[in-house]
Write a protein that holds these residues in place. Structure first.
Motif, PDB file in Angstrom:
ATOM      1  N   VAL A   1       0.862  -1.179   0.000  1.00  0.00           N
ATOM      2  CA  VAL A   1       0.000   0.000   0.000  1.00  0.00           C
ATOM      3  C   VAL A   1       0.899   1.229   0.000  1.00  0.00           C
ATOM      4  N   LEU A   2       0.694   2.125  -0.965  1.00  0.00           N
ATOM      5  CA  LEU A   2       1.412   3.395  -1.015  1.00  0.00           C
ATOM      6  C   LEU A   2       0.403   4.500  -0.770  1.00  0.00           C
ATOM      7  N   LEU A   3       0.726   5.365   0.198  1.00  0.00           N
ATOM      8  CA  LEU A   3      -0.120   6.514   0.521  1.00  0.00           C
ATOM      9  C   LEU A   3       0.703   7.786   0.373  1.00  0.00           C
ATOM     10  N   LEU A   4       0.180   8.760  -0.351  1.00  0.00           N
ATOM     11  CA  LEU A   4       0.820  10.060  -0.506  1.00  0.00           C
ATOM     12  C   LEU A   4      -0.171  11.116  -0.035  1.00  0.00           C
ATOM     13  N   VAL A   5       0.253  11.949   0.910  1.00  0.00           N
ATOM     14  CA  VAL A   5      -0.606  12.975   1.490  1.00  0.00           C
ATOM     15  C   VAL A   5       0.036  14.341   1.289  1.00  0.00           C
ATOM     16  N   ASP A   6      -0.779  15.325   0.923  1.00  0.00           N
ATOM     17  CA  ASP A   6      -0.331  16.712   0.756  1.00  0.00           C
ATOM     18  C   ASP A   6       0.879  16.843  -0.168  1.00  0.00           C
ATOM     19  N   SER A   7       0.908  16.050  -1.214  1.00  0.00           N
ATOM     20  CA  SER A   7       1.925  16.114  -2.276  1.00  0.00           C
ATOM     21  C   SER A   7       3.335  15.756  -1.826  1.00  0.00           C
ATOM     22  N   SER A   8       3.545  15.485  -0.551  1.00  0.00           N
ATOM     23  CA  SER A   8       4.918  15.284  -0.058  1.00  0.00           C
ATOM     24  C   SER A   8       5.120  14.089   0.848  1.00  0.00           C
ATOM     25  N   TYR A   9       4.143  13.750   1.658  1.00  0.00           N
ATOM     26  CA  TYR A   9       4.339  12.767   2.725  1.00  0.00           C
ATOM     27  C   TYR A   9       3.958  11.362   2.252  1.00  0.00           C
ATOM     28  N   VAL A  10       4.948  10.495   2.162  1.00  0.00           N
ATOM     29  CA  VAL A  10       4.772   9.152   1.621  1.00  0.00           C
ATOM     30  C   VAL A  10       4.890   8.118   2.742  1.00  0.00           C
ATOM     31  N   SER A  11       3.952   7.186   2.748  1.00  0.00           N
ATOM     32  CA  SER A  11       4.012   6.016   3.616  1.00  0.00           C
ATOM     33  C   SER A  11       3.778   4.802   2.738  1.00  0.00           C
ATOM     34  N   ILE A  12       4.641   3.810   2.877  1.00  0.00           N
ATOM     35  CA  ILE A  12       4.493   2.574   2.109  1.00  0.00           C
ATOM     36  C   ILE A  12       4.491   1.413   3.092  1.00  0.00           C
ATOM     37  N   TYR A  13       3.467   0.595   2.998  1.00  0.00           N
ATOM     38  CA  TYR A  13       3.359  -0.620   3.800  1.00  0.00           C
ATOM     39  C   TYR A  13       3.551  -1.803   2.859  1.00  0.00           C
ATOM     40  N   CYS A  14       4.373  -2.762   3.275  1.00  0.00           N
ATOM     41  CA  CYS A  14       4.656  -3.903   2.414  1.00  0.00           C
ATOM     42  C   CYS A  14       4.852  -5.142   3.278  1.00  0.00           C
TER      43      CYS A  14
END
Length: 154
Positions: free
Chosen positions: A104-117
């Motif tokens: 799962v890749l989540l991008l918030v406010d054009s800058s903050y990335v979280s990737i769950y794998c």
């Protein structure tokens, strides 16, 4: 236990999603996508959506789209499912762990990335890739430091 990786990317258009996902074999999956992102043509924002909400796309098509276009991503949700598996909605980390979804890749406010794998070896590669691309504030997401209550951007 390591759940994933988080970091910040520049708040500008480009093909950052492709750079972020380079260590992951995008083409081997079906992708459920959503969020708000737009094509950039000749340096100008085009209001044609780059990733369509709640649609599913084959990995080869997504890889081509990410690699060969300029886009401005504001909010993005990408979920990778092995080909032939059930693509369902995932809202929490527990649902992710009990699903067929692999990343799962989540991008918030054009800058903050979280990737769950789920694959710890891929998590390590994503971490090293983020460092190589000189993204900021690169760190592992662990059981101890994960503050998310949902795996969504909305």
């Amino acid at each position: 236990m390591r759940r994933g990786v988080s970091f910040q990317i520049p708040n500008e258009y480009g093909n950052y999603l492709w750079k972020i996902l380079k260590p992951f074999n995008v083409g081997n999956y079906l992708w459920k996508m959503g969020g708000e992102s737009y094509f950039v043509i000749d340096g100008e924002l085009d209001y044609e959506k780059f990733l369509l909400d709640n649609s599913v796309i084959e990995g080869a098509d997504l890889a081509s789209r990410l690699r060969n276009n300029q886009y401005y991503a504001i909010f993005v949700e990408l979920r990778a499912y092995p080909l032939g598996k059930v693509v369902n909605q995932i809202n929490t980390y527990e649902e992710f762990m009990n699903s067929e979804c692999e990343l799962v890749l989540l991008l918030v406010d054009s800058s903050y990335v979280s990737i769950y794998c789920k694959d710890i070896n891929v998590v390590e590669k994503l971490y090293l890739n983020a460092l190589k691309n000189e993204f900021e504030d690169v760190k592992f997401i662990t059981d101890e430091n994960d503050v998310r209550t949902s795996l969504t951007v909305w």
